[in-house]
Design a protein around this motif. Structure first.
Motif, PDB file in Angstrom:
ATOM      1  N   VAL A  20       0.494   1.717  10.007  1.00  0.00           N
ATOM      2  CA  VAL A  20       1.201   0.459   9.479  1.00  0.00           C
ATOM      3  C   VAL A  20       2.634   0.941   9.758  1.00  0.00           C
ATOM      4  O   VAL A  20       3.469   0.374   9.232  1.00  0.00           O
ATOM      5  N   LEU A  62       4.635   3.433   8.882  1.00  0.00           N
ATOM      6  CA  LEU A  62       5.509   3.792   7.697  1.00  0.00           C
ATOM      7  C   LEU A  62       6.760   4.377   7.968  1.00  0.00           C
ATOM      8  O   LEU A  62       7.863   3.857   7.434  1.00  0.00           O
ATOM      9  N   SER A  85       9.367   2.081   9.404  1.00  0.00           N
ATOM     10  CA  SER A  85       9.761   1.039   8.282  1.00  0.00           C
ATOM     11  C   SER A  85      10.576   1.684   7.454  1.00  0.00           C
ATOM     12  O   SER A  85      11.715   0.901   6.983  1.00  0.00           O
ATOM     13  N   VAL A 103       2.225  -7.230   8.470  1.00  0.00           N
ATOM     14  CA  VAL A 103       2.800  -6.412   7.358  1.00  0.00           C
ATOM     15  C   VAL A 103       4.134  -6.499   6.782  1.00  0.00           C
ATOM     16  O   VAL A 103       5.073  -6.639   7.632  1.00  0.00           O
ATOM     17  N   HIS A 116       6.699  -4.239   4.317  1.00  0.00           N
ATOM     18  CA  HIS A 116       6.781  -2.983   3.643  1.00  0.00           C
ATOM     19  C   HIS A 116       8.090  -3.268   2.713  1.00  0.00           C
ATOM     20  O   HIS A 116       9.083  -3.706   2.897  1.00  0.00           O
ATOM     21  N   TYR A 117       7.679  -3.278   1.255  1.00  0.00           N
ATOM     22  CA  TYR A 117       8.431  -3.609   0.174  1.00  0.00           C
ATOM     23  C   TYR A 117       8.996  -2.192  -0.562  1.00  0.00           C
ATOM     24  O   TYR A 117       8.073  -1.736  -1.195  1.00  0.00           O
ATOM     25  N   MET A 158       6.471   2.868  -1.851  1.00  0.00           N
ATOM     26  CA  MET A 158       6.483   1.800  -0.867  1.00  0.00           C
ATOM     27  C   MET A 158       5.341   0.895  -1.062  1.00  0.00           C
ATOM     28  O   MET A 158       4.183   1.336  -1.128  1.00  0.00           O
ATOM     29  N   TYR A 159       5.499  -0.205  -1.305  1.00  0.00           N
ATOM     30  CA  TYR A 159       4.546  -1.176  -1.622  1.00  0.00           C
ATOM     31  C   TYR A 159       4.304  -1.799  -0.275  1.00  0.00           C
ATOM     32  O   TYR A 159       4.962  -2.812   0.354  1.00  0.00           O
ATOM     33  N   THR A 160       3.076  -1.811   0.504  1.00  0.00           N
ATOM     34  CA  THR A 160       2.782  -2.374   1.727  1.00  0.00           C
ATOM     35  C   THR A 160       1.551  -3.339   1.435  1.00  0.00           C
ATOM     36  O   THR A 160       0.650  -3.104   1.082  1.00  0.00           O
ATOM     37  N   MET A 163      -0.613  -6.133   3.793  1.00  0.00           N
ATOM     38  CA  MET A 163      -1.300  -6.395   5.059  1.00  0.00           C
ATOM     39  C   MET A 163      -1.950  -7.564   5.041  1.00  0.00           C
ATOM     40  O   MET A 163      -3.138  -7.541   4.179  1.00  0.00           O
TER      41      MET A 163
END
Length: 453
Positions: free
Chosen positions: A98, A100, A103, A128, A130-131, A139-141, A143
């Protein structure tokens, strides 16, 4: 030898141009469609994420997956997986898939704003988001699977490509049809041109359109008609030249014996006593000799080149001299003379003697057509820079089949005459730069229109 036909020169550029337009239009349409569709999906996914956080279900990842059909991964500060809806895969593999780390760097540079990217996870496309969470720097991801959307986009793309291909084929067919319609008359005209070049001047192209091709065919037909006319005139001129040479030789051979005969008759007249019956025969012989001399003179005038003695003169004066000379003949045949002579005619360059010959010939023909009397009208007028003389009679008229042959040498319907009177008249008028026209109706009469510049 031609390398490319007109049809190819029309079809190929026409088709290539439209192919380029269609291909470019299709490419732009597909690109814009994908962009707009992608923007819509991204916006929709962001809205989902906002709804998840507003409702407080962000930690209930299974419920989120069931509701929105997405995968959720929650990462710790050190990129470890805290919780996920994914069924397999190590923390390191998931974080790498993802993107990460990438991001996180983007988030740091952008002031901790969410990052949206497209990835391939286990061979499938995902969008995706990434929040970043404030709590513990997690990290809240989210998808979102894009397989179905990608398939739909491919279907739309292939549909557009198919439409474009059909458009190209249609353009090629239409171009071929248009080119064939344009070139078919040209090909026919080429074939006719080749036959005309081979000497067949009777052929004419068929006018099937009202465009430039039709105008070209009409111009070609006009050209062939003029060629036919020129050929006929050339043949006629050759015949006239031959006839003229023969007539000149014939007239020359006759003229000298006629002069001798006339001298002998004059000597004979002196020996015959006045009142004797032989005097009547001598007069008849003399008249016939004079008539033969007139015939010989007409033939000589027709055969030899004409020279004009041009001087400024009044056309009305020339006409009046002729009418005065023929007044007795008009009275004898009970013909009423009507004169409509314009008084404002300008002086023109003319050969008075030659024009008198023309007028006398025309008036004499009119008198012969009114054997039981009638009316002879002489009119003059000006039309623009042209002087017109109209001589009309109320005689028997001329049949249509004879009207077109009046100016042919040696053509006559009279028992006496050479058929050269009107031929010589036209030659004289054309030498003046003018012409002669005859209009007639059987049983009504004839009008001769003489034009002079």
């Amino acid at each position: 030898m031609r390398k490319y036909s007109i049809q190819n020169k029309i079809v190929v550029p026409f088709t290539l141009l439209f192919v380029m337009v269609i291909v470019l239009s299709t490419f732009i349409t597909i690109t814009l469609f994908n962009k707009k569709y992608d923007e819509k999906i991204t916006q929709e996914t962001v809205q989902w994420l906002e709804v998840i956080f507003k409702t407080g279900y962000q930690l209930e990842i299974d419920k989120v997956k069931k509701t929105f059909g997405v995968e959720i991964v929650m990462f710790s500060k050190d990129n470890g997986v805290i919780s996920t809806t994914l069924k397999s895969g190590s923390d390191e593999q998931i974080a790498k898939s993802v993107k990460l780390q990438e991001s996180r760097r983007i988030i740091e540079r952008s002031g901790r704003k969410p990052v949206i990217m497209d990835i391939n996870f286990r061979g499938k496309p995902y969008k995706v988001i990434h929040y970043p969470l404030v709590i513990y720097d997690r990290m809240y991801t989210l998808m979102r699977g894009m397989s179905e959307i990608a398939a739909a986009k491919r279907q739309v793309t292939w549909t557009m490509i198919l439409v474009a291909v059909c458009g190209i084929i249609l353009v090629a067919l239409v171009g071929h049809f248009i080119a064939q319609n344009i070139t078919a008359p040209v090909k026919d005209l080429v074939q006719i041109t080749q036959k005309v070049a081979g000497g067949n001047l009777e052929l004419e192209g068929k006018i099937t359109t009202r465009d430039e091709i039709g105008e070209l065919t009409a111009a070609f037909n006009q050209m062939t008609r003029k060629l036919r006319q020129s050929q006929q005139e050339l043949v006629k001129a050759e015949r006239l030249a031959t006839a003229g040479r023969m007539a000149a030789a014939f007239a020359h051979d006759i003229r000298n014996p006629l002069s001798s005969i006339k001298m002998m008759v004059q000597l004979l007249r002196k020996r015959v006593q006045p009142g004797e019956e032989n005097q009547k025969y001598i007069r008849s012989i003399t008249e016939e000799i004079d008539r033969l001399n007139d015939i010989v003179k007409n033939i000589m005038d027709f055969a030899r080149p004409m020279k004009l003695n041009l001087q400024k003169d009044d056309i009305n004066s020339v006409l009046l001299e002729v009418l005065n000379f023929m007044e007795a003949k008009l009275i004898h045949h009970k013909i009423t003379l009507v004169k409509n002579l314009s008084k404002d005619l300008p002086l023109i360059m003319l050969d008075a003697d030659k024009l008198k010959q023309v007028f006398m010939n025309v008036i004499f023909n009119a008198i012969q057509s009114m054997s039981s009397g009638g009316e002879l009208t002489i009119a003059t007028k000006q039309r623009g820079s042209t002087i017109l003389v109209e001589i009309s009679d109320t005689g028997v008229g001329i049949p249509p089949e004879n009207l077109s042959r009046l100016f042919e040498p040696f053509f006559t319907t009279k028992a006496e005459g050479t058929g050269l009177g009107l031929t010589n008249a036209r030659q004289i008028l054309q030498q003046h730069g003018g012409d002669i026209e005859v209009q007639s109706k059987v049983g009504v009469g004839t009008t001769v229109i003489i034009s002079l510049p």
